[in-house]
Motif scaffolding. Structure first.
Motif, PDB file in Angstrom:
ATOM      1  N   PHE A   7       0.833  -1.198   0.000  1.00 53.28           N
ATOM      2  CA  PHE A   7       0.000   0.000   0.000  1.00 53.28           C
ATOM      3  C   PHE A   7       0.873   1.255   0.000  1.00 53.28           C
ATOM      4  O   PHE A   7       0.643   2.186  -0.785  1.00 53.28           O
ATOM      5  CB  PHE A   7      -0.915  -0.016   1.235  1.00 53.28           C
ATOM      6  CG  PHE A   7      -1.971   1.046   1.210  1.00 53.28           C
ATOM      7  CD1 PHE A   7      -3.161   0.859   0.512  1.00 53.28           C
ATOM      8  CD2 PHE A   7      -1.796   2.249   1.893  1.00 53.28           C
ATOM      9  CE1 PHE A   7      -4.144   1.842   0.489  1.00 53.28           C
ATOM     10  CE2 PHE A   7      -2.769   3.228   1.881  1.00 53.28           C
ATOM     11  CZ  PHE A   7      -3.950   3.018   1.178  1.00 53.28           C
ATOM     12  N   GLN A  11       1.420   4.153  -2.932  1.00 54.14           N
ATOM     13  CA  GLN A  11       1.312   5.599  -2.688  1.00 54.14           C
ATOM     14  C   GLN A  11       2.534   6.329  -3.252  1.00 54.14           C
ATOM     15  O   GLN A  11       2.402   7.363  -3.918  1.00 54.14           O
ATOM     16  CB  GLN A  11       1.181   5.878  -1.192  1.00 54.14           C
ATOM     17  CG  GLN A  11      -0.164   5.482  -0.601  1.00 54.14           C
ATOM     18  CD  GLN A  11      -0.209   5.694   0.895  1.00 54.14           C
ATOM     19  OE1 GLN A  11       0.748   5.392   1.615  1.00 54.14           O
ATOM     20  NE2 GLN A  11      -1.336   6.211   1.388  1.00 54.14           N
ATOM     21  N   TYR A  86      -2.519   4.365  -8.337  1.00 52.25           N
ATOM     22  CA  TYR A  86      -3.671   5.036  -7.722  1.00 52.25           C
ATOM     23  C   TYR A  86      -4.909   4.132  -7.739  1.00 52.25           C
ATOM     24  O   TYR A  86      -5.685   4.116  -6.785  1.00 52.25           O
ATOM     25  CB  TYR A  86      -3.982   6.334  -8.470  1.00 52.25           C
ATOM     26  CG  TYR A  86      -3.003   7.460  -8.238  1.00 52.25           C
ATOM     27  CD1 TYR A  86      -2.543   7.759  -6.967  1.00 52.25           C
ATOM     28  CD2 TYR A  86      -2.553   8.256  -9.301  1.00 52.25           C
ATOM     29  CE1 TYR A  86      -1.650   8.813  -6.752  1.00 52.25           C
ATOM     30  CE2 TYR A  86      -1.673   9.302  -9.096  1.00 52.25           C
ATOM     31  CZ  TYR A  86      -1.214   9.578  -7.824  1.00 52.25           C
ATOM     32  OH  TYR A  86      -0.353  10.624  -7.613  1.00 52.25           O
ATOM     33  N   LEU A  89      -4.718   1.615  -5.032  1.00 53.11           N
ATOM     34  CA  LEU A  89      -5.050   2.235  -3.746  1.00 53.11           C
ATOM     35  C   LEU A  89      -6.553   2.404  -3.597  1.00 53.11           C
ATOM     36  O   LEU A  89      -7.122   2.143  -2.528  1.00 53.11           O
ATOM     37  CB  LEU A  89      -4.361   3.607  -3.640  1.00 53.11           C
ATOM     38  CG  LEU A  89      -2.833   3.583  -3.578  1.00 53.11           C
ATOM     39  CD1 LEU A  89      -2.275   4.994  -3.746  1.00 53.11           C
ATOM     40  CD2 LEU A  89      -2.349   2.963  -2.276  1.00 53.11           C
ATOM     41  N   THR A  92      -8.204  -0.931  -2.964  1.00 51.83           N
ATOM     42  CA  THR A  92      -7.903  -1.404  -1.610  1.00 51.83           C
ATOM     43  C   THR A  92      -8.774  -0.698  -0.572  1.00 51.83           C
ATOM     44  O   THR A  92      -9.217  -1.303   0.407  1.00 51.83           O
ATOM     45  CB  THR A  92      -6.414  -1.171  -1.291  1.00 51.83           C
ATOM     46  OG1 THR A  92      -5.615  -1.845  -2.254  1.00 51.83           O
ATOM     47  CG2 THR A  92      -6.059  -1.671   0.100  1.00 51.83           C
ATOM     48  N   TYR A 112      -8.226   8.924  -4.908  1.00 52.36           N
ATOM     49  CA  TYR A 112      -7.189   8.228  -5.667  1.00 52.36           C
ATOM     50  C   TYR A 112      -7.642   7.948  -7.106  1.00 52.36           C
ATOM     51  O   TYR A 112      -6.845   8.028  -8.039  1.00 52.36           O
ATOM     52  CB  TYR A 112      -6.797   6.924  -4.968  1.00 52.36           C
ATOM     53  CG  TYR A 112      -5.867   7.124  -3.794  1.00 52.36           C
ATOM     54  CD1 TYR A 112      -4.655   7.788  -3.946  1.00 52.36           C
ATOM     55  CD2 TYR A 112      -6.189   6.639  -2.527  1.00 52.36           C
ATOM     56  CE1 TYR A 112      -3.780   7.974  -2.883  1.00 52.36           C
ATOM     57  CE2 TYR A 112      -5.322   6.817  -1.442  1.00 52.36           C
ATOM     58  CZ  TYR A 112      -4.131   7.484  -1.627  1.00 52.36           C
ATOM     59  OH  TYR A 112      -3.280   7.675  -0.567  1.00 52.36           O
ATOM     60  N   THR A 201      -3.166  10.924   0.526  1.00 46.57           N
ATOM     61  CA  THR A 201      -2.207  10.202   1.354  1.00 46.57           C
ATOM     62  C   THR A 201      -1.996  10.884   2.704  1.00 46.57           C
ATOM     63  O   THR A 201      -1.943  10.223   3.746  1.00 46.57           O
ATOM     64  CB  THR A 201      -0.863  10.101   0.611  1.00 46.57           C
ATOM     65  OG1 THR A 201      -1.052   9.352  -0.595  1.00 46.57           O
ATOM     66  CG2 THR A 201       0.199   9.421   1.454  1.00 46.57           C
TER      67      THR A 201
END
Length: 204
Positions: A7, A11, A86, A89, A92, A112, A201
């Motif tokens: 993860f 980022q 992105y 992310l 997720t 994202y 982030t």
């Protein structure tokens, strides 16, 4: 809240990739193009005020084509890699609770996705707004290649053809400046992507 190496790596890849793409694209407009359009050293006119570039038009357009050929592979690849990071992310986080937002991680997943879309926007922007200018410059850069290969430099041309070529050559510095302006706008998209990715982030 996701907290693992993949993860965090995603980022970093997303933000650095989109920021690097933006910086590279913008540097061409602000550094490379003004350099190749420089007038002769003793000229009192700059190219921004209509000064004549020191290089021949053929050399100018070949320099542009060299930069373009490299950039059309490097920057879309960077944008695609960044957008994939992105998107990873976002996927997720989509159904993950947590974060400092009362709406949970879904808000940051959307951020994202927005970063991915902004970064990848360089591709449709190029096709929709820059393609005619790219095609025109590429055509001029390769205009005489076949003739030179076949050894027909002295081939007779009609007066009309010579006039057309001369007019085309006079227009080329302006076309390159126009391309640089369009390219500057293109460079803003991945910069926005990096900013949105960074905001997501830092706030998550």
């Amino acid at each position: 809240m996701p907290d693992n190496c993949s993860f965090k790596l995603a980022q970093a890849v997303g933000i650095i990739g989109s920021a690097f793409a933006s910086g590279g694209i913008l540097s061409i407009s602000f550094l490379t193009v003004p350099a190749i359009l420089l007038p002769a050293r003793n000229s009192k006119l700059s190219t921004s005020t209509g000064g004549t570039p020191a290089s021949t038009i053929s050399h100018l357009t070949h320099q542009w084509l060299h930069v373009y050929d490299k950039g059309k592979f490097i920057f879309p690849s960077l944008a695609a890699g960044s957008a994939l990071a992105y998107t990873f992310l976002a996927c997720t986080l989509r159904n993950s609770p947590g974060g400092r937002s009362p709406t949970g991680a879904g808000k940051f997943a959307q951020m994202y996705l927005a970063a991915a879309a902004a970064t990848l926007a360089i591709v449709p922007y190029t096709l929709l707004f820059m393609l005619p200018t790219n095609t025109r410059l590429e055509a001029r850069a390769t205009r005489d290649d076949a003739v030179e290969r076949e050894g027909k430099e002295g081939m007779a041309m009609s007066a009309e053809e010579e006039a057309r070529r001369a007019r085309e050559d006079r227009e080329m510095p302006g076309v390159i400046r126009k391309w640089a302006c369009l390219n500057t706008i293109r460079g803003i998209f991945p910069l926005v992507g990096a900013a949105v990715g960074m905001a997501a982030t830092l706030c998550f």
